[in-house]
Design a protein around this motif. Structure first.
Motif, short mmCIF file in Angstrom:
data_model
loop_
_atom_site.label_atom_id
_atom_site.label_comp_id
_atom_site.label_asym_id
_atom_site.label_seq_id
_atom_site.Cartn_x
_atom_site.Cartn_y
_atom_site.Cartn_z
N VAL A 199 18.27 -7.78 -45.29
CA VAL A 199 17.63 -6.78 -46.37
C VAL A 199 17.06 -5.61 -45.90
CG1 VAL A 199 16.24 -6.92 -48.44
CG2 VAL A 199 17.50 -8.73 -48.03
N ASP A 200 16.14 -5.68 -45.09
CA ASP A 200 15.31 -4.32 -44.52
C ASP A 200 15.03 -4.51 -43.28
OD1 ASP A 200 15.06 -2.09 -45.98
OD2 ASP A 200 13.65 -2.94 -47.19
N TYR A 201 15.10 -3.37 -42.29
CA TYR A 201 14.74 -3.52 -40.79
C TYR A 201 13.25 -3.23 -40.93
CZ TYR A 201 14.81 -2.16 -36.03
OH TYR A 201 14.59 -2.24 -34.60
N LEU A 202 12.43 -3.97 -40.19
CA LEU A 202 11.07 -3.89 -40.06
C LEU A 202 10.57 -3.25 -38.75
CD1 LEU A 202 9.91 -7.51 -41.32
CD2 LEU A 202 10.26 -5.28 -42.76
N ARG A 203 11.14 -3.58 -37.62
CA ARG A 203 10.75 -3.06 -36.43
C ARG A 203 11.62 -3.49 -35.33
NH1 ARG A 203 8.53 -6.81 -32.95
NH2 ARG A 203 7.72 -8.91 -33.98
N PRO A 204 11.71 -2.81 -34.13
CA PRO A 204 12.33 -3.23 -32.82
C PRO A 204 11.69 -4.31 -32.41
CG PRO A 204 11.02 -1.23 -32.62
CD PRO A 204 10.92 -1.37 -33.85
N GLU A 205 12.32 -4.68 -31.31
CA GLU A 205 11.77 -6.11 -30.66
C GLU A 205 10.85 -5.31 -29.65
OE1 GLU A 205 14.30 -9.75 -29.48
OE2 GLU A 205 15.31 -8.02 -28.70
N MET A 206 9.59 -6.08 -29.27
CA MET A 206 8.70 -5.78 -28.66
C MET A 206 8.28 -6.65 -27.56
SD MET A 206 6.07 -4.01 -31.53
CE MET A 206 6.72 -3.00 -32.74
N SER A 207 7.49 -6.36 -26.30
CA SER A 207 6.91 -7.32 -25.78
C SER A 207 5.47 -7.08 -26.05
CB SER A 207 6.84 -6.90 -24.11
OG SER A 207 8.49 -7.28 -23.81
N PHE A 208 4.46 -8.18 -25.97
CA PHE A 208 3.06 -8.09 -26.33
C PHE A 208 2.30 -8.71 -24.98
CE2 PHE A 208 5.76 -8.53 -29.87
CZ PHE A 208 4.94 -7.61 -30.93
N ASP A 209 0.99 -8.13 -25.18
CA ASP A 209 0.21 -8.61 -24.11
C ASP A 209 -0.60 -10.30 -24.35
OD1 ASP A 209 0.30 -6.31 -22.50
OD2 ASP A 209 -0.90 -5.18 -23.92
N GLY A 210 0.42 -11.07 -24.25
CA GLY A 210 -0.02 -12.44 -24.67
C GLY A 210 0.19 -12.85 -25.96
N LEU A 211 0.21 -14.18 -26.07
CA LEU A 211 0.76 -15.05 -27.40
C LEU A 211 -0.17 -14.67 -28.66
CD1 LEU A 211 1.72 -18.51 -26.12
CD2 LEU A 211 3.36 -16.37 -26.58
N PRO A 212 -1.51 -14.33 -28.45
CA PRO A 212 -2.40 -14.21 -29.73
C PRO A 212 -1.79 -12.67 -30.38
CG PRO A 212 -3.74 -14.88 -28.40
CD PRO A 212 -2.36 -14.80 -27.53
N ALA A 213 -1.50 -11.67 -29.44
CA ALA A 213 -0.92 -10.39 -30.18
C ALA A 213 0.21 -10.71 -30.53
CB ALA A 213 -0.79 -9.50 -28.85
N LEU A 214 1.28 -11.50 -30.06
CA LEU A 214 2.64 -11.64 -30.72
C LEU A 214 2.60 -12.42 -31.95
CD1 LEU A 214 5.72 -12.13 -30.80
CD2 LEU A 214 5.24 -14.15 -29.15
N ILE A 215 1.59 -13.41 -32.05
CA ILE A 215 1.28 -14.02 -33.45
C ILE A 215 0.84 -13.09 -34.57
CG2 ILE A 215 -0.08 -16.03 -34.41
CD1 ILE A 215 0.09 -17.37 -31.78
N ALA A 216 0.06 -12.42 -34.16
CA ALA A 216 -0.68 -11.46 -35.07
C ALA A 216 0.52 -10.48 -35.77
CB ALA A 216 -1.77 -10.98 -34.30
N GLN A 217 1.23 -10.18 -34.67
CA GLN A 217 2.46 -9.19 -35.27
C GLN A 217 3.50 -9.89 -36.26
OE1 GLN A 217 3.03 -5.70 -34.68
NE2 GLN A 217 4.15 -6.29 -36.38
N MET A 218 3.90 -11.33 -35.77
CA MET A 218 4.58 -12.08 -36.53
C MET A 218 4.21 -12.19 -37.79
SD MET A 218 5.67 -14.77 -33.63
CE MET A 218 6.87 -15.70 -34.44
N GLN A 219 2.74 -12.45 -38.07
CA GLN A 219 2.19 -12.64 -39.24
C GLN A 219 2.53 -11.47 -40.20
OE1 GLN A 219 0.71 -15.73 -40.60
NE2 GLN A 219 1.29 -14.35 -42.38
N ASP A 220 1.84 -10.29 -39.49
CA ASP A 220 2.15 -8.76 -40.13
C ASP A 220 3.51 -8.61 -40.79
OD1 ASP A 220 1.22 -6.21 -40.83
OD2 ASP A 220 2.60 -5.52 -39.55
N ASP A 221 4.71 -9.00 -39.77
CA ASP A 221 5.96 -8.76 -40.24
C ASP A 221 6.28 -9.97 -41.40
OD1 ASP A 221 6.51 -7.50 -37.86
OD2 ASP A 221 7.08 -8.93 -36.99
#
Length: 308
Positions: free
Chosen positions: A275-297
């Protein structure tokens, strides 16, 4: 809808359709115009198409280009009212058949068509030796009608699978949907993956996208239809289309997280609409940052899908 994979020996009830003929990759608005022109009140609506796509047969190692696999195309054709689907196997025998023989053996003797509709640029037969004029002459000889659909445009631009692929390349799924007349969907079986999403609190349904044109890699707001099983239904979600750079993977797949869903989907079939493009794929500094981004997504996807 009844689906046939051959043209010989069909029962009389499955013959005599008014058919639209082509590859119909994407079943976009241009294709739908061809199909609509084939509708008759005195004959069932049929489709003559080919699997694999002739381009795949002649260039099996070329980059993937298809917008739809056969499963997704079948579902879309059924939704728009097709009654008879003749999905003919495109092999060496069919590729080597002269245009006149294709008409006589397949369309007339096999399918017994009452009418055939094609786009104005349609070519068929060995070496693409047949065209719309070939069909017109053959129709008069064999007694079936021939209708030619002109190419259509939208907002001054010609609708084509190429233009739709370009919109997807640029991360514009709504632009693709504008030309398709429906959301661009990826369909297939839910496969077992590495189950990382479940460990992160975002269990995903994983699907292979081999053989399909790759839209821009990244995270999307999606609408997903579970097509089979006890969880069949429609769900909103967020999906990652890509190679998961944090984990060293390099084979693209589609991982969809369905909101407010709990259950096992392995082996079931999904249809996921971008339906809509949110953001490109990224690498994160650890799993907490990844989880926070996933929640924002997911939060952004919920807002977008509430109005989609």
């Amino acid at each position: 809808m009844r689906t046939h994979y051959h043209w010989a020996g069909l029962p009389e009830a499955d013959r005599g359709a008014s058919v639209a003929m082509g590859n119909f990759d994407g079943v976009h608005l241009g294709h739908q115009a061809v199909i609509d022109l084939a509708r008759r009140t005195d004959a069932p609506l049929g489709i003559v198409t080919f699997e694999p796509h002739p381009r795949e047969f002649f260039a099996p190692h070329a980059p993937a280009f298809r917008l739809m696999n056969a499963e997704a195309r079948t579902h879309r054709l059924e939704k728009i009212g097709v009654e008879q689907l003749y999905e003919l196997t495109f092999d060496a025998a069919l590729a080597g058949m002269e245009a006149e023989a294709f008409v006589a053996d397949v369309l007339v003797a096999g399918l017994g068509i009452s009418n055939v509709t094609v786009g104005s640029d349609f070519c068929f037969g060995k070496g693409r030796g047949g065209d719309v004029d070939t069909l017109r002459v053959a129709g008069k000889r064999h007694g079936f009608g021939v209708s030619i659909a002109e190419l259509i445009s939208l907002d001054g631009d010609e609708i084509s699978s190429t233009a739709i692929r370009r919109a997807l390349d640029e991360g514009r799924p709504r632009g693709a949907a504008h030309m398709l007349g429906h959301w661009h969907r990826i369909e297939g079986e839910v496969l077992h993956g590495d189950k990382r999403g479940k460990g992160l609190g975002f269990p995903t349904a994983n699907m292979d996208i081999g053989g399909l044109h790759l839209p821009r890699l990244g995270v999307y707001a999606v609408k997903a239809d579970v097509l089979t099983g006890r969880h069949a239904g429609s769900y909103d979600g967020a999906a990652n289309l890509g190679v998961r750079p944090m984990f060293g993977d390099n084979r693209p797949n589609l991982e969809s997280y369905l909101f407010d869903f709990s259950g096992d989907l392995y082996g079931e079939h999904l249809s996921v609409a971008l339906v809509d493009y949110l953001r490109p794929e990224m690498s994160f500094d650890g799993l907490p940052a990844l989880i926070a981004q996933m929640q924002d997504d997911c939060d952004r996807a919920r807002e977008i899908l509430a109005d989609a």
